[in-house]
Motif scaffolding. Structure first.
Motif, PDB file in Angstrom:
ATOM      1  N   PRO A 169       0.762  -1.124  -0.256  1.00 25.91           N
ATOM      2  CA  PRO A 169      -0.093  -0.190   0.014  1.00 25.91           C
ATOM      3  C   PRO A 169       0.825   1.182   0.040  1.00 25.91           C
ATOM      4  O   PRO A 169       0.352   2.268  -0.373  1.00 25.91           O
ATOM      5  CB  PRO A 169      -0.819  -0.139   1.179  1.00 25.91           C
ATOM      6  CG  PRO A 169      -0.167  -0.763   2.287  1.00 25.91           C
ATOM      7  CD  PRO A 169       0.671  -2.015   1.055  1.00 25.91           C
ATOM      8  N   ASP A 170       2.006   1.229   0.442  1.00 25.22           N
ATOM      9  CA  ASP A 170       2.921   2.522   0.480  1.00 25.22           C
ATOM     10  C   ASP A 170       3.804   2.615  -0.358  1.00 25.22           C
ATOM     11  O   ASP A 170       4.659   1.827  -0.667  1.00 25.22           O
ATOM     12  CB  ASP A 170       3.490   2.487   2.059  1.00 25.22           C
ATOM     13  CG  ASP A 170       2.606   2.283   3.166  1.00 25.22           C
ATOM     14  OD1 ASP A 170       1.450   3.068   3.195  1.00 25.22           O
ATOM     15  OD2 ASP A 170       2.760   1.450   3.983  1.00 25.22           O
ATOM     16  N   ALA A 171       3.843   3.742  -1.165  1.00 27.83           N
ATOM     17  CA  ALA A 171       4.828   4.187  -2.002  1.00 27.83           C
ATOM     18  C   ALA A 171       6.243   4.342  -1.492  1.00 27.83           C
ATOM     19  O   ALA A 171       6.566   4.861  -0.428  1.00 27.83           O
ATOM     20  CB  ALA A 171       4.502   5.337  -2.853  1.00 27.83           C
ATOM     21  N   GLU A 172       7.321   4.025  -2.298  1.00 24.27           N
ATOM     22  CA  GLU A 172       8.550   4.345  -1.634  1.00 24.27           C
ATOM     23  C   GLU A 172       8.942   5.927  -2.394  1.00 24.27           C
ATOM     24  O   GLU A 172       8.875   6.128  -3.477  1.00 24.27           O
ATOM     25  CB  GLU A 172       9.701   3.690  -2.359  1.00 24.27           C
ATOM     26  CG  GLU A 172      11.220   4.158  -1.835  1.00 24.27           C
ATOM     27  CD  GLU A 172      12.142   3.237  -2.635  1.00 24.27           C
ATOM     28  OE1 GLU A 172      13.594   3.255  -2.207  1.00 24.27           O
ATOM     29  OE2 GLU A 172      11.964   2.809  -3.748  1.00 24.27           O
ATOM     30  N   VAL A 173       9.141   6.796  -1.398  1.00 27.53           N
ATOM     31  CA  VAL A 173       9.502   8.237  -1.860  1.00 27.53           C
ATOM     32  C   VAL A 173      10.668   8.750  -1.043  1.00 27.53           C
ATOM     33  O   VAL A 173      10.710   8.668   0.231  1.00 27.53           O
ATOM     34  CB  VAL A 173       8.300   9.281  -1.675  1.00 27.53           C
ATOM     35  CG1 VAL A 173       8.485  10.675  -2.013  1.00 27.53           C
ATOM     36  CG2 VAL A 173       6.958   8.881  -2.328  1.00 27.53           C
ATOM     37  N   PHE A 174      11.609   9.077  -1.760  1.00 27.62           N
ATOM     38  CA  PHE A 174      13.047   9.390  -0.911  1.00 27.62           C
ATOM     39  C   PHE A 174      13.461  10.740  -1.316  1.00 27.62           C
ATOM     40  O   PHE A 174      13.047  11.512  -2.535  1.00 27.62           O
ATOM     41  CB  PHE A 174      13.909   8.342  -1.298  1.00 27.62           C
ATOM     42  CG  PHE A 174      14.257   7.800  -2.366  1.00 27.62           C
ATOM     43  CD1 PHE A 174      15.330   8.612  -3.359  1.00 27.62           C
ATOM     44  CD2 PHE A 174      13.479   6.999  -3.162  1.00 27.62           C
ATOM     45  CE1 PHE A 174      15.595   8.237  -4.402  1.00 27.62           C
ATOM     46  CE2 PHE A 174      13.795   6.545  -4.564  1.00 27.62           C
ATOM     47  CZ  PHE A 174      14.990   7.471  -5.345  1.00 27.62           C
ATOM     48  N   THR A 175      14.377  11.180  -0.798  1.00 27.84           N
ATOM     49  CA  THR A 175      15.168  12.510  -1.248  1.00 27.84           C
ATOM     50  C   THR A 175      16.247  12.085  -2.242  1.00 27.84           C
ATOM     51  O   THR A 175      17.148  11.397  -1.743  1.00 27.84           O
ATOM     52  CB  THR A 175      15.682  13.026   0.091  1.00 27.84           C
ATOM     53  OG1 THR A 175      14.527  13.846   0.845  1.00 27.84           O
ATOM     54  CG2 THR A 175      16.408  14.478  -0.369  1.00 27.84           C
ATOM     55  N   PRO A 294       0.125   8.629 -10.643  1.00 29.20           N
ATOM     56  CA  PRO A 294       1.060   9.650 -10.348  1.00 29.20           C
ATOM     57  C   PRO A 294       0.423  10.596  -9.085  1.00 29.20           C
ATOM     58  O   PRO A 294       1.106  11.109  -7.978  1.00 29.20           O
ATOM     59  CB  PRO A 294       1.428  10.498 -11.522  1.00 29.20           C
ATOM     60  CG  PRO A 294       1.541   9.328 -12.544  1.00 29.20           C
ATOM     61  CD  PRO A 294       0.052   8.273 -12.244  1.00 29.20           C
ATOM     62  N   GLU A 295      -1.017  10.646  -9.286  1.00 29.30           N
ATOM     63  CA  GLU A 295      -1.615  11.716  -8.271  1.00 29.30           C
ATOM     64  C   GLU A 295      -1.672  11.243  -6.828  1.00 29.30           C
ATOM     65  O   GLU A 295      -1.400  11.689  -6.120  1.00 29.30           O
ATOM     66  CB  GLU A 295      -2.984  11.798  -8.721  1.00 29.30           C
ATOM     67  CG  GLU A 295      -3.213  12.840 -10.042  1.00 29.30           C
ATOM     68  CD  GLU A 295      -3.191  11.943 -11.223  1.00 29.30           C
ATOM     69  OE1 GLU A 295      -3.812  12.491 -12.344  1.00 29.30           O
ATOM     70  OE2 GLU A 295      -2.677  10.706 -11.413  1.00 29.30           O
ATOM     71  N   ASP A 296      -1.593   9.537  -6.885  1.00 32.48           N
ATOM     72  CA  ASP A 296      -1.616   8.932  -5.679  1.00 32.48           C
ATOM     73  C   ASP A 296      -0.171   9.056  -4.759  1.00 32.48           C
ATOM     74  O   ASP A 296      -0.202   9.316  -3.728  1.00 32.48           O
ATOM     75  CB  ASP A 296      -2.024   7.454  -5.960  1.00 32.48           C
ATOM     76  CG  ASP A 296      -3.311   7.154  -6.318  1.00 32.48           C
ATOM     77  OD1 ASP A 296      -4.157   8.187  -5.988  1.00 32.48           O
ATOM     78  OD2 ASP A 296      -3.823   6.283  -6.855  1.00 32.48           O
ATOM     79  N   ILE A 297       0.945   9.205  -5.675  1.00 30.04           N
ATOM     80  CA  ILE A 297       2.053   9.133  -5.315  1.00 30.04           C
ATOM     81  C   ILE A 297       2.459  10.743  -4.707  1.00 30.04           C
ATOM     82  O   ILE A 297       3.004  10.849  -3.527  1.00 30.04           O
ATOM     83  CB  ILE A 297       3.338   9.021  -6.268  1.00 30.04           C
ATOM     84  CG1 ILE A 297       3.036   7.594  -6.929  1.00 30.04           C
ATOM     85  CG2 ILE A 297       4.689   9.102  -5.584  1.00 30.04           C
ATOM     86  CD1 ILE A 297       3.984   7.209  -8.145  1.00 30.04           C
TER      87      ILE A 297
END
Length: 381
Positions: A169-175, A294-297
């Motif tokens: 359920p959780d996207a990977e988003v990193f700096t 993309p909107e969900d991310i």
């Protein structure tokens, strides 16, 4: 091929350039003309995207022509000190989402199983694909079907943290990079010297303001150090955030009636790597195969849980994962210094960079503090 408003007459194309004896400037494309539209109302790209209607401001802004697009492109080369393109972002955070495509997700599992060792990759690739195949295609992350696939893979001993963020359920988003640290069209893009297995990542990059509005799209190269990240996901920071470790550009296309999120979701990106050794690699990434909207991310990145007062740029991930052998059979592709990488998309133009070691790329010296001092000196703050 830079985007040209003659080819896309309805496009609103805005970017940033470096002007000698001036500093960074906000520009608009009018056909082949590059117009400086820097103003007190919008001295930075961050300020422009915070306006209620950035597109209307750009189209109506008065300014001076400072060069032509062809001359600007010709001057935007490695190590150039004169008038040149900068990435079309400044104070925004630079974020990236990973493992958003099923096919490249399989390659992430292989990297992890190989512990960053390219010699073992082909053997593991055959084993993983014999179990997974294309069974991940079309699965909605976090769905009941995705959880069933998770159970099967766990039983086979092939569950991975990459699969968790790929179909969980959780996207990977990193700096990916610090604000002001990305490079633009024509510049050198950097590899950490400790990496020996790496590749380009052709991606679409969204521009989002502090209110979470998606306002534009451009191209990006989220350089991937496969061996470092493959050794341990805890080395992601070392693998992703180095000097000149990502490029963004050439221009930001603001979303409007001529180019919207439907165009982003259907975009077809092409990639070409041309080496000094005569090696050529062609690849592509189809946004139609992305596993998450993309909107969900974006919604997972910004909200009550996390604010971005200066907005952010968001790499959307890539389908591209090169397995074509370059030197040794079975080791697949890796960069060599001097490689020229070109990422293209019809509505966004082309982003070209030359691969160097991060220690050989120009040092990052112009940060947020330098920008504030520059704008203050110019009477724009």
């Amino acid at each position: 091929m830079l985007p040209n408003s003659n080819e896309h007459p309805n496009a609103t194309l805005v970017g940033r350039v470096w002007r000698d004896d001036v500093g960074p400037a906000l520009v608009r494309l009018d056909g082949d003309a590059v117009i400086d539209i820097t103003s007190r109302e919008a001295p930075t790209m961050r300020d422009l995207l915070e306006l209620d209607d950035p597109g209307a401001h750009v189209r109506a802004a008065q300014g001076e022509q400072i060069t032509t697009l062809s001359d600007l492109a010709a001057g935007s080369t490695e190590g150039a000190n004169g008038l040149r393109l900068l990435p079309p972002c400044d104070l925004q955070a630079i974020k990236a989402s990973g493992v958003t495509f099923a096919e490249s997700m399989v390659e992430r599992v292989i990297e992890e199983q190989a512990a960053g060792n390219a010699d073992r990759a082909q053997e593991i690739r055959q084993k993983v694909q014999s179990v997974i195949g294309d069974s991940l295609s079309g699965i909605e992350p976090g769905s009941d079907q995705a959880m069933q696939v998770k159970s099967v893979l766990q039983a086979e001993g092939l569950w991975s943290q990459y699969l968790e963020v790929g179909i969980g359920p959780d996207a990977e988003v990193f700096t990916k990079s610090q604000p002001m640290a990305a490079v633009g069209y024509g510049a050198s893009v950097g590899l950490h010297p400790m990496s020996h297995w790496n590749n380009p990542e052709p991606e679409i990059v969204l521009a989002i303001n502090s209110r979470g509005r998606i306002l534009g799209a451009t191209l990006g190269n989220d350089v991937n150090l496969r061996d470092i990240e493959g050794r341990s996901a805890l080395l992601l920071g070392k693998a992703k955030d180095n000097n000149a470790s990502c490029s963004i550009g050439p221009f930001l296309r603001l979303l409007d009636d001529s180019y919207g999120m439907e165009n982003v979701r259907s975009a077809e990106l092409t990639l070409r790597v041309e080496g000094e050794d005569g090696f050529v690699l062609d690849g592509h990434s189809s946004m139609t195969k992305i596993s998450r909207r993309p909107e969900d991310i974006v919604a997972q990145t910004i909200g009550r849980h996390h604010q971005y007062p200066d907005g952010f740029m968001l790499f959307l991930g890539t389908l591209f994962a090169p397995i074509q052998d370059r030197d040794t059979p079975g080791q697949g592709f890796t960069h060599k210094t001097g490689d020229v990488v070109t990422i293209s998309e019809p509505g966004l133009g082309a982003l070209t960079n030359t691969v160097r070691l991060s220690t050989e790329c120009p040092e990052w010296r112009f940060g947020a503090g330098a920008l504030m001092r520059n704008l203050s000196k110019r009477g724009l703050l």
